[in-house]
Design a protein around this motif. Structure first.
Motif, mmCIF file in Angstrom:
data_model
loop_
_atom_site.group_PDB
_atom_site.id
_atom_site.type_symbol
_atom_site.label_atom_id
_atom_site.label_comp_id
_atom_site.label_asym_id
_atom_site.label_seq_id
_atom_site.Cartn_x
_atom_site.Cartn_y
_atom_site.Cartn_z
ATOM 1 N N GLY A 67 0.905 -1.219 -0.057
ATOM 2 C CA GLY A 67 -0.021 -0.170 -0.291
ATOM 3 C C GLY A 67 0.952 1.379 0.004
ATOM 4 O O GLY A 67 0.661 2.176 -0.748
ATOM 5 N N LEU A 68 1.799 1.121 0.896
ATOM 6 C CA LEU A 68 2.694 2.233 0.882
ATOM 7 C C LEU A 68 3.526 2.550 -0.488
ATOM 8 O O LEU A 68 3.746 3.689 -1.182
ATOM 9 C CB LEU A 68 3.951 2.245 1.996
ATOM 10 N N MET A 69 4.053 1.715 -1.165
ATOM 11 C CA MET A 69 4.639 1.639 -2.303
ATOM 12 C C MET A 69 3.635 2.127 -3.601
ATOM 13 O O MET A 69 4.104 3.113 -4.142
ATOM 14 C CB MET A 69 5.065 0.136 -2.871
ATOM 15 N N CYS A 70 2.352 1.880 -3.524
ATOM 16 C CA CYS A 70 1.466 2.375 -4.314
ATOM 17 C C CYS A 70 1.219 3.733 -4.048
ATOM 18 O O CYS A 70 1.286 4.637 -5.108
ATOM 19 C CB CYS A 70 0.099 1.798 -4.337
ATOM 20 N N ASP A 71 1.288 3.988 -2.702
ATOM 21 C CA ASP A 71 0.903 5.471 -2.555
ATOM 22 C C ASP A 71 1.928 6.512 -2.797
ATOM 23 O O ASP A 71 1.952 7.702 -3.096
ATOM 24 C CB ASP A 71 0.601 5.926 -1.308
ATOM 25 N N GLN A 72 3.133 6.049 -2.600
ATOM 26 C CA GLN A 72 4.408 6.746 -2.878
ATOM 27 C C GLN A 72 5.041 6.775 -4.231
ATOM 28 O O GLN A 72 5.910 7.827 -4.516
ATOM 29 C CB GLN A 72 5.579 6.419 -1.630
ATOM 30 N N LEU A 73 4.940 5.654 -4.937
ATOM 31 C CA LEU A 73 5.444 5.632 -6.250
ATOM 32 C C LEU A 73 4.664 5.219 -7.511
ATOM 33 O O LEU A 73 4.485 5.679 -8.411
ATOM 34 C CB LEU A 73 6.837 4.770 -6.326
ATOM 35 N N LEU A 74 3.955 4.007 -7.102
ATOM 36 C CA LEU A 74 3.260 3.266 -8.240
ATOM 37 C C LEU A 74 2.009 3.950 -8.656
ATOM 38 O O LEU A 74 1.575 3.783 -9.768
ATOM 39 C CB LEU A 74 3.018 1.818 -7.754
ATOM 40 N N ALA A 75 1.251 4.671 -7.953
ATOM 41 C CA ALA A 75 0.074 5.568 -8.384
ATOM 42 C C ALA A 75 0.056 6.841 -8.012
ATOM 43 O O ALA A 75 0.597 7.121 -6.868
ATOM 44 C CB ALA A 75 -1.374 4.703 -7.864
#
Length: 89
Positions: A67-75
């Motif tokens: 979730g953090l990866m998505c919030d910070q970079l992926l989306a």
């Protein structure tokens, strides 16, 4: 967290534009399909698919990290939304 510890997980992340956000790529695909004779296609939305493997001690931690990866970079949370599936790998 020590990256050498924990269970290996496979995350499948699906990223799409939020409803109401213009999708020029989706319009181009829709128009191309109609030109090919697929007149039944009413609308197309184009998104992204990301698959990754990570190590985490448990499912909850893996979900939090993805979730953090998505919030910070992926989306881009301003115009995109995401969902993901997580399975032991």
């Amino acid at each position: 967290m020590d990256v050498n510890e924990g269970t290996r997980w496979r995350a499948e992340v699906f990223i799409s534009l939020r409803p109401g956000v213009n999708d020029p790529q989706g319009l181009a695909v829709r128009d191309g399909l109609r030109r090919l004779g697929y007149m039944e296609v009413e609308d197309v939305r184009v998104g992204r698919y990301v698959q990754m493997w990570l190590k985490a001690p448990d499912r909850k931690t893996a979900e939090e990290r993805v979730g953090l990866m998505c919030d910070q970079l992926l989306a881009n949370p301003v115009v995109e939304q995401y969902r993901f599936n997580l399975e032991p790998a």
